[in-house]
Design an enzyme around this catalytic site. Structure first.
Site, PDB file in Angstrom:
ATOM      1  N   ASP A 109       0.857  -1.196   0.000  1.00 46.77           N
ATOM      2  CA  ASP A 109       0.000   0.000   0.000  1.00 46.77           C
ATOM      3  C   ASP A 109       0.887   1.238   0.000  1.00 46.77           C
ATOM      4  OD1 ASP A 109      -2.385  -1.439   0.153  1.00 46.77           O
ATOM      5  OD2 ASP A 109      -2.512  -1.308   2.331  1.00 46.77           O
ATOM      6  N   ARG A 166      -1.392  -1.113  -8.502  1.00 46.28           N
ATOM      7  CA  ARG A 166      -2.766  -0.718  -8.158  1.00 46.28           C
ATOM      8  C   ARG A 166      -2.801   0.801  -8.233  1.00 46.28           C
ATOM      9  NH1 ARG A 166      -3.893  -1.375  -2.267  1.00 46.28           N
ATOM     10  NH2 ARG A 166      -4.322  -3.571  -2.660  1.00 46.28           N
TER      11      ARG A 166
HETATM   12  P1  FDA Z   1     -14.310   9.007  -4.643  1.00 52.17           P
HETATM   13  O1  FDA Z   1     -13.733   9.384  -3.332  1.00 52.17           O
HETATM   14  O2  FDA Z   1     -14.544  10.074  -5.653  1.00 52.17           O
HETATM   15  O3  FDA Z   1     -15.635   8.201  -4.392  1.00 52.17           O
HETATM   16  C1  FDA Z   1     -16.512   7.813  -5.423  1.00 52.17           C
HETATM   17  C2  FDA Z   1     -17.777   7.291  -4.771  1.00 52.17           C
HETATM   18  O4  FDA Z   1     -17.491   6.051  -4.105  1.00 52.17           O
HETATM   19  C3  FDA Z   1     -18.337   8.200  -3.672  1.00 52.17           C
HETATM   20  O5  FDA Z   1     -19.174   9.167  -4.188  1.00 52.17           O
HETATM   21  C4  FDA Z   1     -19.042   7.211  -2.773  1.00 52.17           C
HETATM   22  O6  FDA Z   1     -20.305   6.899  -3.325  1.00 52.17           O
HETATM   23  C5  FDA Z   1     -18.178   5.975  -2.871  1.00 52.17           C
HETATM   24  N1  FDA Z   1     -17.189   5.917  -1.784  1.00 52.17           N
HETATM   25  C6  FDA Z   1     -15.861   6.216  -1.846  1.00 52.17           C
HETATM   26  N2  FDA Z   1     -15.256   6.020  -0.655  1.00 52.17           N
HETATM   27  C7  FDA Z   1     -16.246   5.611   0.182  1.00 52.17           C
HETATM   28  C8  FDA Z   1     -16.274   5.251   1.556  1.00 52.17           C
HETATM   29  N3  FDA Z   1     -15.189   5.298   2.321  1.00 52.17           N
HETATM   30  N4  FDA Z   1     -17.461   4.861   2.079  1.00 52.17           N
HETATM   31  C9  FDA Z   1     -18.588   4.809   1.343  1.00 52.17           C
HETATM   32  N5  FDA Z   1     -18.616   5.137   0.028  1.00 52.17           N
HETATM   33  C10 FDA Z   1     -17.477   5.532  -0.538  1.00 52.17           C
HETATM   34  N6  FDA Z   1      -5.323   4.986  -0.761  1.00 52.17           N
HETATM   35  C11 FDA Z   1      -4.019   5.232  -0.511  1.00 52.17           C
HETATM   36  O7  FDA Z   1      -3.638   6.384  -0.307  1.00 52.17           O
HETATM   37  N7  FDA Z   1      -3.121   4.200  -0.470  1.00 52.17           N
HETATM   38  C12 FDA Z   1      -3.481   2.918  -0.723  1.00 52.17           C
HETATM   39  O8  FDA Z   1      -2.636   2.019  -0.698  1.00 52.17           O
HETATM   40  C13 FDA Z   1      -4.863   2.648  -1.005  1.00 52.17           C
HETATM   41  N8  FDA Z   1      -5.298   1.383  -1.260  1.00 52.17           N
HETATM   42  C14 FDA Z   1      -6.594   1.190  -1.713  1.00 52.17           C
HETATM   43  C15 FDA Z   1      -7.007  -0.068  -2.152  1.00 52.17           C
HETATM   44  C16 FDA Z   1      -8.244  -0.227  -2.741  1.00 52.17           C
HETATM   45  C17 FDA Z   1      -8.665  -1.581  -3.238  1.00 52.17           C
HETATM   46  C18 FDA Z   1      -9.123   0.893  -2.865  1.00 52.17           C
HETATM   47  C19 FDA Z   1     -10.466   0.763  -3.522  1.00 52.17           C
HETATM   48  C20 FDA Z   1      -8.746   2.113  -2.382  1.00 52.17           C
HETATM   49  C21 FDA Z   1      -7.494   2.281  -1.792  1.00 52.17           C
HETATM   50  N9  FDA Z   1      -7.098   3.515  -1.311  1.00 52.17           N
HETATM   51  C22 FDA Z   1      -5.763   3.727  -1.022  1.00 52.17           C
HETATM   52  C23 FDA Z   1      -8.108   4.583  -1.043  1.00 52.17           C
HETATM   53  C24 FDA Z   1      -8.226   5.555  -2.204  1.00 52.17           C
HETATM   54  O9  FDA Z   1      -7.068   6.347  -2.278  1.00 52.17           O
HETATM   55  C25 FDA Z   1      -9.454   6.462  -2.038  1.00 52.17           C
HETATM   56  O10 FDA Z   1      -9.317   7.208  -0.874  1.00 52.17           O
HETATM   57  C26 FDA Z   1     -10.777   5.728  -1.978  1.00 52.17           C
HETATM   58  O11 FDA Z   1     -10.806   4.651  -2.881  1.00 52.17           O
HETATM   59  C27 FDA Z   1     -11.937   6.685  -2.324  1.00 52.17           C
HETATM   60  O12 FDA Z   1     -11.773   7.150  -3.630  1.00 52.17           O
HETATM   61  P2  FDA Z   1     -12.655   6.662  -4.893  1.00 52.17           P
HETATM   62  O13 FDA Z   1     -11.694   6.319  -5.979  1.00 52.17           O
HETATM   63  O14 FDA Z   1     -13.550   5.570  -4.509  1.00 52.17           O
HETATM   64  O15 FDA Z   1     -13.404   7.940  -5.403  1.00 52.17           O
END
Ligand code: FDA
Length: 303
Positions: free
Chosen positions: A129, A180
């Site tokens: 990560d 990732r």
């Molecule tokens: P965005 O934040 O724009 O969200 C899009 C939509 O998804 C929102 O409108 C909501 O509906 C839904 N959503 C998103 N997060 C949610 C939550 N917590 N609860 C409920 N609904 C939610 N970051 C990092 O800095 N280092 C890392 O190693 C990782 N590893 C990682 C692994 C995996 C498999 C994922 C999916 C994510 C990570 N992350 C991460 C976290 C990533 O950086 C980010 O903060 C989250 O994925 C939220 O961003 P989205 O891309 O989902 O988009």
């Protein structure tokens, strides 16, 4: 603004004490798959039964002593053995600060090497990560060393909110590797990260496209349906084979979307954290979505 306030409050000891006391009842359980490895393996079995693979994370970051770092390493060795023996479809995700990075780089490097060696022996894979930006350089360096020693068994996370990430991606893609790509979850200054969500989203799309064009296996880690739609369009137009990428989401977030992608024949994986040390992870999940705080507040009032 909401994100900054929540991530800032996350460092406040009074708030931390309160949330730690009641957090599991107040919503953390939604994002955490149990406290022990056998519980987590049971959960993985159910998720696999729905056509979705898992990456298993033992919660914890920034250990304070060498002994804690060794415990963390041992927990990951046990996870790899448990996955191997149980036959579930899962790899592991880890944080280098949990392996002792903030104490001593060599310690983290040795612990990482031992874990990736075990992954190689058991035919598995370790995802590193990515944490906050003071650790970006050293994380990529230790990842690269592990990759040179065990190619095919280790990958790293790249964050779309950092200006530097496109350069990192291009520099590290020869030969093609396994990344990732996520947006990024930490509080970062504008000197290193795009402050606007629109810029992060646009960079995310560019990074996924570039990663695939460079021949990398690409894990698309987002719950953003609009972005996923744009990425699916690109995958289709470029005729990218389905064994070159996978969709990943966090446990407790939009699982039905991930399941529907799995039903359409895409590779999918859910990030499943387990363990006792869930506080920092939970605060980042609240910061990502204001509604999670309302959910938390409602649970507090209902007690
Ligand atoms: P965005 O934040 O724009 O969200 C899009 C939509 O998804 C929102 O409108 C909501 O509906 C839904 N959503 C998103 N997060 C949610 C939550 N917590 N609860 C409920 N609904 C939610 N970051 C990092 O800095 N280092 C890392 O190693 C990782 N590893 C990682 C692994 C995996 C498999 C994922 C999916 C994510 C990570 N992350 C991460 C976290 C990533 O950086 C980010 O903060 C989250 O994925 C939220 O961003 P989205 O891309 O989902 O988009």
């Amino acid at each position: 603004m909401f994100r900054e306030v929540v991530l800032g409050l996350g460092g406040n000891p009074v708030v931390e004490g309160m949330v730690k006391r009641y957090g599991m009842q107040l919503g953390a359980a939604r994002f955490v798959a149990g406290s022990t490895l056998p519980e987590a393996i049971e959960r993985i079995r159910e998720i696999n039964g729905r056509g979705v693979m898992v990456t298993l994370d033992h919660l914890g970051e920034s250990v304070r002593s060498e002994a804690e770092a060794m415990d963390a390493k041992n927990s990951y060795l046990a996870m790899l053995d448990g996955i191997h023996q149980s036959g579930v479809n899962a790899n592991v995700s880890l944080k280098l600060t949990m392996m002792g990075l903030a104490l001593n780089e060599d310690l983290a490097q040795r612990n990482l090497d031992e874990i990736v060696t075990r992954a190689e022996e058991t035919g598995n894979f370790v995802r590193i990560d990515m944490e906050d930006s003071p650790y970006t350089d050293v994380t990529l360096r230790l990842y690269d060393e592990a990759y040179q020693a065990h190619p095919g068994h280790v990958g790293v996370v790249l964050q779309a909110y950092l200006y530097r990430t496109m350069d990192d991606l291009r520099r590290l893609s020869n030969p093609p590797r396994n990344f990732r790509i996520v947006k990024g979850a930490y509080m970062e200054p504008v000197s290193v990260a795009f402050p606007s969500k629109a810029d992060v989203d646009e960079n995310y799309l560019q990074l996924v496209q570039e990663s695939l064009k460079l021949g990398n296996y690409t894990a698309i880690g987002t719950h953003d349906e609009q972005l996923i739609g744009r990425i699916l369009k690109f995958l289709h137009e470029e005729n990218i084979e389905r064994d070159r990428f996978e969709f990943q989401m966090l446990y407790g977030v939009k699982f039905s979307l991930l399941e529907s992608l799995a039903r359409e024949g895409y590779r999918t994986r859910v990030y499943v954290p387990y363990g006792e040390d869930w506080y920092a992870y939970y605060v980042r999940r609240i910061a990502e979505r204001p509604a999670n705080l309302l959910f938390f507040a409602r649970a507090l009032v209902d007690r």
